[in-house]
Design an enzyme around this catalytic site. Structure first.
Site, PDB file in Angstrom:
ATOM      1  N   CYS A   1      -6.223   1.620   5.785  1.00  0.00           N
ATOM      2  CA  CYS A   1      -6.741   0.338   6.443  1.00  0.00           C
ATOM      3  C   CYS A   1      -6.001  -0.046   7.640  1.00  0.00           C
ATOM      4  CB  CYS A   1      -6.523  -0.572   5.148  1.00  0.00           C
ATOM      5  SG  CYS A   1      -4.824  -1.128   5.313  1.00  0.00           S
TER       6      CYS A   1
ATOM      7  N   HIS B   1       0.968  -1.296  -0.128  1.00  0.00           N
ATOM      8  CA  HIS B   1       0.038  -0.009   0.055  1.00  0.00           C
ATOM      9  C   HIS B   1       0.869   1.242  -0.026  1.00  0.00           C
ATOM     10  CE1 HIS B   1      -3.826  -1.868   1.812  1.00  0.00           C
ATOM     11  NE2 HIS B   1      -3.154  -2.828   0.999  1.00  0.00           N
TER      12      HIS B   1
ATOM     13  N   GLU C   1       1.002   3.962   1.928  1.00  0.00           N
ATOM     14  CA  GLU C   1       1.397   4.336   3.131  1.00  0.00           C
ATOM     15  C   GLU C   1       2.532   3.468   3.604  1.00  0.00           C
ATOM     16  OE1 GLU C   1      -1.753   3.276   1.978  1.00  0.00           O
ATOM     17  OE2 GLU C   1      -3.172   4.110   3.565  1.00  0.00           O
TER      18      GLU C   1
END
Length: 174
Positions: free
Chosen positions: A94, A64, A66
């Site tokens: 998430c 992801h 991030e």
């Protein structure tokens, strides 16, 4: 150390400036067929790292935006503790990404669009302000929200249209 964006802006203007960088990253990922999520990590006036989702490209469910940004910034700072940093991300993180932010000691999260299915900053679950953890973050949301939402919606609309076209083509060849 990183990319320096000098400016005299503060507060909301600064958040929008950095979110625009994250949006550019999201669009880069979308052009590659990745879910268009972009993230950047800032310390002071320096962008330490920036990236977009790369799960498909890297065959890695943890790739992801991030997570990739936190990994890069850790290398830049030569430390897994990313104290006094702000993470800008186009979509609410998430639970996996939120947990990584807690472990990395991110000071502040700024996100654009809420994520009702997996959001861990309040939309689905709340991990970032939970007193049961040893670290919590300041969370600000809604920065360039419409642009962030439109980027996601446009990506999925195009994907649905493409898939529908492929199905129609396959049906016509039967």
């Amino acid at each position: 150390m990183g990319i320096e964006l000098k400016s005299t802006t503060t507060g909301e203007e600064s958040d929008e400036k950095y979110m625009k960088v994250a949006l550019r990253e999201a669009k880069r990922g979308g052009r590659k067929g990745e879910v268009p999520v972009g993230a950047i990590l800032v310390k002071g006036d320096q962008i330490l790292a920036q990236d977009h989702n790369r799960c498909i490209e890297l065959n890695d469910p943890t790739a992801h935006a991030e997570i990739l940004v936190l990994r890069k910034a850790g290398k830049v700072l030569r430390n897994y503790r990313l104290n006094n940093t702000t993470l800008y991300v186009t979509v609410e993180p998430c639970p996996m990404c939120a947990s990584a932010m807690i472990h990395g000691r991110i000071c502040r999260l700024v996100f654009g669009a809420p994520e009702p299915k997996f959001g861990a900053a309040g939309s689905k679950v709340q991990l970032l302000k939970d007193d049961t953890f040893n670290h919590s973050l300041q969370v600000d949301h809604g920065v360039l929200e419409k642009k962030c939402v439109d980027t996601l919606r446009g990506f999925f609309r195009t994907k649905r249209e493409k898939n529908k076209g492929l199905r129609l083509k396959a049906e016509s060849q039967e």
